[in-house]
Design an enzyme around this catalytic site. Structure first.
Site, PDB file in Angstrom:
ATOM      1  CG  ASN A 210      -0.175  -0.089   2.504  1.00  0.00           C
ATOM      2  OD1 ASN A 210       0.588   0.798   2.847  1.00  0.00           O
ATOM      3  ND2 ASN A 210      -0.351  -1.204   3.232  1.00  0.00           N
ATOM      4  CG  ASP A 307      -5.485  -6.938  14.255  1.00  0.00           C
ATOM      5  OD1 ASP A 307      -4.616  -6.279  14.877  1.00  0.00           O
ATOM      6  OD2 ASP A 307      -6.493  -6.422  13.743  1.00  0.00           O
ATOM      7  CB  ILE A 308       0.506  -6.758  14.536  1.00  0.00           C
ATOM      8  CG1 ILE A 308       0.991  -7.580  13.338  1.00  0.00           C
ATOM      9  CG2 ILE A 308       1.644  -6.451  15.492  1.00  0.00           C
ATOM     10  CD1 ILE A 308       1.941  -6.845  12.393  1.00  0.00           C
TER      11      ILE A 308
HETATM   12  O1  PMT Z   1       2.966   6.127   6.529  1.00  0.00           O
HETATM   13  P1  PMT Z   1       2.343   7.450   6.129  1.00  0.00           P
HETATM   14  O2  PMT Z   1       2.425   7.699   4.648  1.00  0.00           O
HETATM   15  O3  PMT Z   1       2.874   8.583   6.963  1.00  0.00           O
HETATM   16  O4  PMT Z   1       0.771   7.360   6.438  1.00  0.00           O
HETATM   17  C1  PMT Z   1       0.306   7.286   7.748  1.00  0.00           C
HETATM   18  C2  PMT Z   1      -0.872   6.316   7.882  1.00  0.00           C
HETATM   19  C3  PMT Z   1      -2.048   6.832   7.089  1.00  0.00           C
HETATM   20  C4  PMT Z   1      -0.456   4.923   7.385  1.00  0.00           C
HETATM   21  C5  PMT Z   1      -1.193   6.237   9.430  1.00  0.00           C
HETATM   22  O5  PMT Z   1      -1.566   7.510   9.880  1.00  0.00           O
HETATM   23  C6  PMT Z   1      -2.308   5.230   9.705  1.00  0.00           C
HETATM   24  O6  PMT Z   1      -3.486   5.516   9.622  1.00  0.00           O
HETATM   25  N1  PMT Z   1      -1.911   3.979  10.069  1.00  0.00           N
HETATM   26  C7  PMT Z   1      -2.827   2.833  10.218  1.00  0.00           C
HETATM   27  C8  PMT Z   1      -3.137   2.217   8.885  1.00  0.00           C
HETATM   28  C9  PMT Z   1      -4.071   1.028   9.012  1.00  0.00           C
HETATM   29  O7  PMT Z   1      -3.685  -0.045   8.649  1.00  0.00           O
HETATM   30  O8  PMT Z   1      -5.240   1.282   9.547  1.00  0.00           O
HETATM   31  P2  PMT Z   1      -6.410   0.190   9.810  1.00  0.00           P
HETATM   32  O9  PMT Z   1      -7.590   0.985  10.235  1.00  0.00           O
HETATM   33  O10 PMT Z   1      -6.540  -0.700   8.607  1.00  0.00           O
HETATM   34  O11 PMT Z   1      -5.861  -0.689  10.999  1.00  0.00           O
HETATM   35  C10 PMT Z   1      -6.164  -0.414  12.354  1.00  0.00           C
HETATM   36  C11 PMT Z   1      -4.987  -0.715  13.244  1.00  0.00           C
HETATM   37  O12 PMT Z   1      -4.693  -2.120  13.224  1.00  0.00           O
HETATM   38  C12 PMT Z   1      -3.693  -0.008  12.857  1.00  0.00           C
HETATM   39  O13 PMT Z   1      -3.071   0.405  14.054  1.00  0.00           O
HETATM   40  C13 PMT Z   1      -2.869  -1.109  12.172  1.00  0.00           C
HETATM   41  O14 PMT Z   1      -1.459  -0.911  12.375  1.00  0.00           O
HETATM   42  C14 PMT Z   1      -3.349  -2.346  12.920  1.00  0.00           C
HETATM   43  N2  PMT Z   1      -3.275  -3.621  12.159  1.00  0.00           N
HETATM   44  C15 PMT Z   1      -4.033  -3.791  11.062  1.00  0.00           C
HETATM   45  C16 PMT Z   1      -4.017  -5.010  10.388  1.00  0.00           C
HETATM   46  C17 PMT Z   1      -3.185  -6.046  10.882  1.00  0.00           C
HETATM   47  N3  PMT Z   1      -3.105  -7.227  10.295  1.00  0.00           N
HETATM   48  N4  PMT Z   1      -2.428  -5.813  11.984  1.00  0.00           N
HETATM   49  C18 PMT Z   1      -2.466  -4.641  12.615  1.00  0.00           C
HETATM   50  O15 PMT Z   1      -1.769  -4.459  13.614  1.00  0.00           O
END
Ligand code: PMT
Length: 399
Positions: A210, A307-308
């Protein structure tokens, strides 16, 4: 050890013999990665030329409050907001008095009033001027307002007197500023932060990923170092450099990220999941490059990555666990649901449908959400947003 990478430093130079040492101060800050801008009073120019300081800092000198050309380039309010740290070195008794009384009749005075930066003063003057009741009163007043004085040092003065009044040497000034950050609100704490994207390989040359640049996660790591924490940064493939004081772990896939995070969490107090972890990975990895002429139509079966963030919250319940929520609609409600379903202490929502914030840009705008509060942080550089987030985390974890 704290470097000054990504720090904006405004050096105020006032009129005194020690003004020639300001060139060395600029050189040392720049060596540590800071961007330095210089403000000179008229009397400072009697001791060192603006051209010298311009050449060393690489930026134009600021010296006037009422210069329309300079205001058009970077106005004094903009300059005041730009600065993370203001250091006045050398600082005369007159400038100390001006700041104490809130006078804004020149650029230096106006900047101090308009800025929210951390302010450091390295006084330099005759010992009797320093020991005079009025200067001592001003010194106490400014110290009580949170301004940090560095020195003056004792020794032989330009006038021949021996006593307190010499400017502290440039390398000691820098070291004292560095150590004041090492004792920040998160000193003694270890923080593990994830950043950037993950890559889920399809075959040796293709992958699913991504647009995460890692900027938000790296800014959080920098802000955590500034706040005095020890930092593990678990980063997907990005083109950023981490500060030398950060323990950097480079990974590619979500499962590699998971393994490193779990190890780091054994000795961490706080976790911040900022990485854009790929939700899915190919169910099967092809050891050989998939030949497109043999596969005119290709279907890839995907399976969910673990999911970490949820795993950290479940297995390290005594740690403070913070997630990010990248949302495109009903932002805060969706984020709130993630906070609850993953059992987090805090979630930070950002609207990634807005192209000027979030993925792969320098700015962000977020809402910090806990069970008790919602704090909106309006659009700003990611490093500034990161500092605010770390302040809130420090408040919550030090309660
Ligand atoms: O890297 P940049 O270009 O500066 O952009 C920043 C950002 C937009 C990436 C950052 O601000 C952000 O929003 N990060 C989270 C991105 C994300 O994956 O969001 P989510 O809503 O899909 O996931 C929710 C949370 O679960 C996040 O903390 C993610 O790290 C975590 N996760 C998700 C999937 C997975 N398999 N394991 C996880 O730990």
């Amino acid at each position: 050890m704290l470097s000054f990478s990504k720090k904006n430093i405004l050096l105020g130079v006032t009129g005194g013999i020690a003004a020639y040492k300001s060139a060395e101060i600029i050189r040392l800050f720049k060596k540590l990665g800071a961007d330095v801008r210089v403000v000179m009073t008229e009397s400072a120019k009697e001791f060192i030329t603006p051209l010298t300081l311009q050449a060393i800092s690489g930026n134009e000198i600021h010296d006037s409050l009422l210069n329309t050309e300079a205001e058009a380039a970077m106005g004094h309010i903009e300059l005041a907001k730009w600065a993370d740290i203001i250091l006045i070195a050398p600082c005369t008794a007159e400038t100390i008095s001006k700041i104490t009384h809130g006078r804004a009749d020149d650029l230096m005075g106006a900047l101090i009033l308009a800025s929210k930066a951390d302010i450091f003063i390295a006084p330099a003057m005759n010992m009797n001027m320093w020991l005079d009741d009025s200067t001592q009163q001003n010194y106490k007043t400014l110290s009580s307002r949170g301004i940090t004085f560095i020195g003056p040092a004792e020794g032989e003065q330009a006038c021949g007197d021996i006593g307190p009044g010499r400017m502290v040497e440039p390398e000691n000034i820098i070291e004292l500023i560095r150590s004041s950050y090492k004792t920040g609100p998160l000193s003694g704490k270890t923080i593990t932060i994830t950043a950037g994207p993950t890559r889920e390989q399809i075959d040796p040359v293709r992958f699913i990923s991504n647009n995460s640049s890692g900027k938000m996660g790296y800014s959080l790591a920098d802000a955590a170092i500034e706040a005095g924490a020890s930092v593990n940064l678990v980063s997907g493939p990005v083109s950023l450099e981490a500060d030398k004081s950060i323990n950097l772990y480079k990974i590619n896939s979500a499962s590699e990220m998971m393994n490193v995070v779990m190890e780091c969490m054994d000795s961490s107090d706080i976790f911040i999941g900022c990485a854009a972890v790929s939700d899915y990975k190919p169910a099967d990895y092809s050891e050989n490059k998939i030949k497109k002429n043999e596969m005119p139509h290709l279907e890839i079966e995907l399976k969910k990555n673990e999911d970490i963030l949820k795993n950290v919250a479940t297995n390290f319940s005594s740690s403070y666990v913070v997630g990010f929520a990248a949302e495109t609609s009903d932002i805060n409600n969706n984020a709130m649901q993630k906070l609850k379903s993953k059992n987090l202490d805090m979630i930070i929502s950002n609207d990634v449908s807005d192209k000027s914030i979030g993925f792969n840009v320098d700015d962000n705008e977020v809402t910090v959400i806990t069970c008790d509060e919602k704090i909106f942080l309006k659009k700003d550089k990611k490093i500034r947003i990161a500092r605010e987030i770390l302040k809130i985390i420090a408040n919550n974890t030090n309660k």
